[in-house]
Design an enzyme around this catalytic site. Structure first.
Site, short mmCIF file in Angstrom:
data_model
loop_
_atom_site.label_atom_id
_atom_site.label_comp_id
_atom_site.label_asym_id
_atom_site.label_seq_id
_atom_site.Cartn_x
_atom_site.Cartn_y
_atom_site.Cartn_z
CB CYS A 67 -0.93 -0.02 1.20
SG CYS A 67 -1.95 -1.50 1.22
C1 UGA Z 1 -1.41 0.45 5.57
C2 UGA Z 1 -2.23 1.43 6.43
O1 UGA Z 1 -1.69 1.47 7.75
C3 UGA Z 1 -3.70 1.00 6.49
O2 UGA Z 1 -4.45 1.98 7.21
C4 UGA Z 1 -4.25 0.88 5.07
O3 UGA Z 1 -5.58 0.40 5.06
C5 UGA Z 1 -3.39 -0.09 4.27
O4 UGA Z 1 -2.01 0.37 4.27
C6 UGA Z 1 -3.91 -0.14 2.87
O5 UGA Z 1 -3.87 0.89 2.18
O6 UGA Z 1 -4.47 -1.16 2.47
P1 UGA Z 1 -0.29 -1.97 5.91
O7 UGA Z 1 0.48 -1.62 4.68
O8 UGA Z 1 -1.00 -3.25 5.98
O9 UGA Z 1 -1.41 -0.81 6.20
O10 UGA Z 1 0.70 -1.96 7.16
P2 UGA Z 1 1.25 -0.84 8.17
O11 UGA Z 1 1.08 -1.35 9.54
O12 UGA Z 1 0.71 0.48 7.87
O13 UGA Z 1 2.82 -0.87 7.85
C7 UGA Z 1 3.35 -0.41 6.63
C8 UGA Z 1 4.85 -0.34 6.70
O14 UGA Z 1 5.26 0.73 7.55
C9 UGA Z 1 5.55 -1.59 7.26
O15 UGA Z 1 6.66 -1.91 6.46
C10 UGA Z 1 5.97 -1.20 8.65
O16 UGA Z 1 7.13 -1.88 9.09
C11 UGA Z 1 6.25 0.28 8.46
N1 UGA Z 1 6.15 1.06 9.71
C12 UGA Z 1 4.95 1.20 10.35
C13 UGA Z 1 7.29 1.65 10.24
O17 UGA Z 1 8.41 1.54 9.69
N2 UGA Z 1 7.17 2.37 11.41
C14 UGA Z 1 6.00 2.53 12.05
O18 UGA Z 1 5.97 3.21 13.10
C15 UGA Z 1 4.86 1.93 11.51
#
Ligand code: UGA
Length: 430
Positions: free
Chosen positions: A247
């Site tokens: 995403c």
């Molecule tokens: C993301 C959004 O958080 C959701 O709200 C949205 O619905 C989704 O995309 C989508 O568009 O379908 P997702 O990609 O499943 O969700 O996962 P996240 O938890 O957001 O993590 C994304 C990335 O960011 C991961 O690689 C994670 O490691 C990284 N991340 C997250 C960080 O590096 N630091 C953080 O503090 C949080």
């Protein structure tokens, strides 16, 4: 409810009560759907639409090589829906859940459905855009506990219809301010703005982490203090090796591209992507220095999934890290509790290119000259100093997700380097 997909294997699994992906709690829900007879998988979209009143479009909206959104699945499914509602009597509501650039629903999806079905939006069928905000790995919980439910409607009738549907899932939210009503384009933009903000927040804290390393500061304490400010909030403020997944990278790119194609160069979106491109490979230069070059060195890479609790490796930082290590002629031992098969498929990196895939975490550590933690799986937190000292050839740890406490780890026996952490007081402001 009917789950429609063109992939027969996926449908077969659903009908057996098995989730086709690794997602905590999903199999239980599908199993319940199977045993109650309320959920059925099918490849026959015409029949599924005839027997239902509402259709959610959830197909993928990938980016092409330039970063532009690719609407081929959206167009195809709109044609299929057009064909299905052509043969149907009665009002039907179509709700777009796929992430699409503002304007796509009214300028692409609706005209295709109208042209093929020979029916009229607002009269024969309704249309909504209801973006999804759940996170992989926590999807079921997020679904049942939403912060907001956005309903973009073509008209009031469509929105009212959708409100009643969603209300069945979240009766406690009825009439509450969790619901937000808007038009189609606004709903489409909300989704992009939401994801872009979170991605920018991550790139921002990663940039602060890189600066903290120079200044001899620990980003964890900085993040903690920032998160205590309610205006900032502590969520998505963990510095690491960059964001991956299906995403954030794709959506930020698609929005950037759409702006550019209209003559607007978004500096924030472009910086968010630029920082994220460099972030995963930062440990490589650290390792090169600590190990005096990487040629022939054995490096354990722990965590291949783009984040914990998922087997998804799309745009995972691990892919770039391993590719870069191979360019440096290092040998790799890779471990992930659930994502190894997907990693092999997605990256195309085979064992013969110098990567040994290990089924146990400890096997990856054995005989290695250094370990990089790329994903913060829970089991990694259980590792202690002895696990590194007793199994590794030289216990060098690069903690890309801030799993361990630097105070406990850096010492005579272990070389510990963490993202956004440094004890060096070399920097002197002038
Ligand atoms: C993301 C959004 O958080 C959701 O709200 C949205 O619905 C989704 O995309 C989508 O568009 O379908 P997702 O990609 O499943 O969700 O996962 P996240 O938890 O957001 O993590 C994304 C990335 O960011 C991961 O690689 C994670 O490691 C990284 N991340 C997250 C960080 O590096 N630091 C953080 O503090 C949080």
């Amino acid at each position: 409810a009917y789950c429609v997909d063109t992939n027969k294997d996926r449908i077969e699994l659903i009908n057996k009560g098995i989730a086709p992906i690794y997602e905590p709690g999903l199999s239980e829900l599908i199993e319940r759907g199977k045993s109650t007879g309320l959920l059925k998988g099918t490849t026959d979209i015409i029949q599924a639409l005839k027997k239902s009143e509402i259709t959610f479009i959830c197909v993928g909206t990938p980016s092409d090589k330039s970063g532009k959104i690719d609407l081929k699945y959206i167009k195809k499914v709109s044609e299929d829906i057009g064909n299905a509602i052509k043969e149907k009597n009665g009002y039907h509501v179509i709700s777009v859940k796929s992430t699409v650039i503002p304007g796509t629903t009214d300028s692409q999806i609706i005209p295709i459905i109208e042209r093929i079905s020979k029916k009229k939006v607002g009269i024969d069928f309704g249309v909504c855009m209801t973006p999804e905000f759940l996170k992989e790995g926590n999807a079921v919980n997020d679904f049942f506990n939403p912060d907001k439910i956005v309903i973009g409607g073509f008209d009031k009738k469509s929105s009212d219809y959708m409100y009643r549907v969603f209300n069945a899932f979240w009766p406690d939210k009825y009439g509450s301010d969790v619901f937000l009503f808007c038009d189609l384009r606004t709903a489409e933009m909300i989704k992009y703005a939401n994801n872009s903000f979170l991605a920018a927040k991550i790139s921002f804290i990663n940039e602060m982490a890189n600066l903290s390393e120079i200044f001899g500061v620990d980003i964890k304490t900085v993040s903690k203090a920032m998160g205590m400010d309610k205006r900032i909030s502590s969520q998505f403020l963990n510095a690491g090796l960059g964001f991956g997944g299906s995403c954030f990278p794709k959506d930020v790119q698609a929005l950037y591209y759409a702006g550019m194609s209209a003559g607007y160069n978004s500096k924030i979106l472009s910086a968010t992507l630029e920082i994220n491109k460099n972030q995963p490979i930062r440990p490589i230069s650290t390792l090169k220095k600590v190990l005096n070059g990487l040629k022939g060195k054995v490096i354990a890479v722990l965590g291949l999934a783009f984040k914990p609790n998922t087997d998804d490796v799309r745009s995972a930082p691990s892919i770039n890290i391993i590719k870069e290590l191979l360019i440096e002629k290092a040998k790799i031992r890779a471990y992930d509790p659930v994502a190894i098969d997907n990693f092999k498929k997605e990256s195309g990196i085979e064992e013969k290119s110098g990567v040994k895939y290990c089924s146990k975490m400890i096997d990856a550590l054995k005989g290695s000259d250094a370990v990089i933690f790329v994903t913060e799986w829970e089991e990694f937190y259980k590792l202690n100093q002895d696990d590194f000292i007793n199994n590794m050839n030289s216990p060098v740890i690069i903690d890309g997700r801030r799993i361990f406490d630097p105070e406990k780890f850096d010492g005579e026996k272990i070389i510990y380097r963490a993202l956004g952490f440094s004890k060096s007081l070399d920097f002197v402001p002038n």
